[in-house]
Design an enzyme around this catalytic site. Structure first.
Site: not given
Length: 612
Positions: A328-330, A332, A612
């Site tokens: 996931g967003s880790t 980015k 998030d």
């Protein structure tokens, strides 16, 4: 007599060859008759002679078990130790033969049939009582030993019990039950129990590694058995050692990179989080940011390697090493770093998001319409739209190359058996929407240790470190992925995630700067896309952010007590474990404007501006 031509010499007497032949045949027949008579005598009339011959001593070689190497943590604390034990086995044939020998001895002494019957009855009663006492001493079900001795009188080997304490074995030995034998073996003991079980693993009854480090380093830990020459009697009992043929060679000790103090803190805090969030499972890894050593690796649910008789195989898996998930967003921060380093965006670049971003037939969405964002707020607000726009600015081969260099799609090679490799789509197959989804952590998969490893490239100023479960002073294979300037810049952006209006205010650590990133990932549902109510709650962070020393990644699978965001479920675990680890390692604070962290009064989902 004949001359050399075969003629009979005159004056010599003829030889009687026929008589000699008859004498020779008669002699042979007499010898055979004597042997047959003796064989009948020994086997029918005088059986005790052969039995006595069988009881005579003889010399043979036996195996001497070797000591298995110890496993210790980085500070020398024992995690796996072998202890000398005794195993007990029975030879039913010897047991029944002993009773027959007793009866034969009575007959030899010319005892009356009545006295023989009485003495045999007493012998059997005494033996039964000794067997019952043996079962009591060993906590065995009544009748187990008697069954092994009597179910098959010809059975020559059956274990009664493996690896018991020598004092208890000595008590059984003192009962002097015929056919009961003893062997020296080693039992593996794990002082840390469940806390380090998924890392250390365990051995089987034959002292061979089955899981974890015990399996991965079997060739190092196992010893080489020795041999010694002994004198046995006819019943296989060792009555005297003669000489050592070859001394056993003990296995080598292993010193892990694990710090048992940090491992314990991580284990307790992860347990707490699983219970509070009613989660299915969880994993956590603590890395040394300077050299890639794994200081802690915890997986839940737990198991106790000292008592695992009824446990299922799925409990043994080290989820931090062998199970994968979409991060996931880790990821980015890596997209921002790649775009900056490659010159595809400028440090002062702005991104207009509008909350949605159409890509062909697909649409990328943000939780809110964040409007126009600079790079810092892209990470702080965790905008899917902005990172997708960045990803599409980069050529597929370059974008894929950064992820590949960070270790996605290949094993972390931490030295653990069965490590997962994860999945990363090759650039030749990437479409625009694939690049977009990869930028916010979907469409690729990694393990918790792989994610922690990738964060070393941000923590150590652009240098990616290999990871190791064995203690070492430095990383032999560092690889530069980003420039130092880019890594430092992105790390500074990640500090804003921990601010009150960021997505991970719960990750703050009193007295220290923290850089991190949250991830709230919908779980895949096979061909049906993604579930709507099952999540991975993820957080990855670095501290102190000004001079990184530790990296912690946390993944909690299917939290179902109401909260499921990475910033609310996993970030608090990071905070508590990082606080304890920094204290244990005596790492000085890097900020003065501290305020106490009141864990019981932290902000609720409604208090956070973005989650998030």
């Amino acid at each position: 007599m004949r001359d050399f031509r075969g003629r009979v010499k005159s004056g010599s007497a003829p030889v009687d060859c026929e008589r000699r032949r008859k004498l020779l045949v008669l002699s042979v027949l007499v010898c055979m008759a004597v042997l047959v008579v003796r064989a009948i005598d020994l086997q029918v009339f005088d059986k005790q002679f052969l039995q006595k011959q069988g009881n005579k001593t003889y010399v043979t070689d036996v195996v001497v078990p070797a000591y298995r190497g110890m496993i210790r943590d980085r500070n020398g604390e024992p995690l796996a130790v072998s202890t000398p034990m005794q195993s007990i086995w029975v030879n039913a044939k010897d047991h029944h033969q002993a009773e027959q020998d007793f009866e034969d001895e009575l007959k030899k002494r010319k005892k009356s049939p009545e006295e023989i019957a009485v003495r045999l009855k007493d012998y059997r009663a005494t033996t039964r009582a000794a067997i019952r006492e043996m079962e009591r001493l060993l906590d065995l079900p009544p009748g187990k030993v008697a069954g092994l001795l009597n179910d098959n009188p010809k059975r020559q080997f059956a274990y009664v019990i493996r690896r018991i304490e020598p004092p208890r074995a000595e008590q059984v030995k003192n009962l002097k039950i015929a056919g009961v034998n003893f062997d020296r073996e080693f039992k593996r003991f794990y002082p840390a129990g469940a806390v380090s079980a998924h890392v250390v693993g365990f051995t089987d009854l034959n002292d061979a590694g089955q899981e974890g480090i015990e399996k991965g380093y079997e060739d190092v830990l196992k010893g080489v058995p020795g041999r010694k020459r002994v004198i046995r009697d006819g019943k296989q009992h060792i009555i005297e050692d003669v000489e050592n043929v070859r001394d056993p060679a003990p296995g080598r000790d292993l010193q892990l990179s694990i710090d048992q103090r940090i491992q314990y803190i991580a284990y307790k805090e992860l347990q707490r989080a699983v219970a509070e969030n009613n989660a299915k499972s969880a994993s956590l890894v603590v890395l040394d940011a300077k050299n890639g050593e794994i200081l802690a690796a915890v997986s839940l649910p737990p198991f106790n390697p000292n008592a695992r008789e009824d446990l299922k195989e799925n409990l043994y898996r080290n989820r931090a090493m062998t199970e994968i998930f979409e991060p996931g967003s880790t990821v980015k921060p890596f997209v921002v770093a790649a775009a900056l380093d490659g010159g595809y965006v400028r440090p002062n670049a702005l991104f207009v998001t509008h909350g949605v971003f159409p890509i062909g037939k697909h649409t990328v969405r943000d939780v809110h319409n964040y409007g126009t964002l600079d790079l810092t707020h892209v990470i702080k607000k965790s905008s899917n739209v902005a990172v997708s726009q960045m990803a599409l600015k980069m050529p597929p081969k370059y974008f894929w190359g950064i992820y590949n260099q960070l270790g996605f799609g290949k094993s972390a090679e931490a030295g653990f058996p069965g490590e997962a490799s994860g999945r990363l789509l090759h650039y030749s197959k990437m479409k625009d929407f694939d690049r977009a989804t990869l930028s916010f952590g979907y469409g690729l998969s990694a393990s918790v240790v792989q994610l922690a490893k990738s964060y070393t490239a941000l923590a150590d100023d652009g240098v990616l470190h290999s990871v190791s479960l064995l203690k070492r002073d430095e990383d032999p294979n560092p690889v530069r992925v980003f420039s130092a300037k880019t890594a430092q810049s992105v790390r500074k952006m990640m500090e804003t995630v921990i601010m009150k209006d960021g997505t991970a205010y719960e990750a703050r650590v009193d007295g220290y700067t923290v850089a991190g990133k949250t991830g709230t990932v919908k779980k895949a549902a096979g061909a049906h896309g993604y579930t709507s109510n099952k999540y991975f709650a993820v957080f990855a962070g670095i501290a102190p952010a000004s001079d990184p020393r530790l990296i912690i990644t946390v993944m909690i699978d299917e939290p179902s007590a109401g909260k499921y965001y990475g910033g609310l479920v996993s970030a608090p675990v990071f905070s508590r474990v990082m606080t304890g680890a920094l204290r244990v390692l005596d790492i000085p604070p890097d900020r003065e404007d501290t305020m106490p962290i009141m864990l019981s009064h932290r902000n609720s989902p409604a208090d956070s501006h973005d989650i998030d």
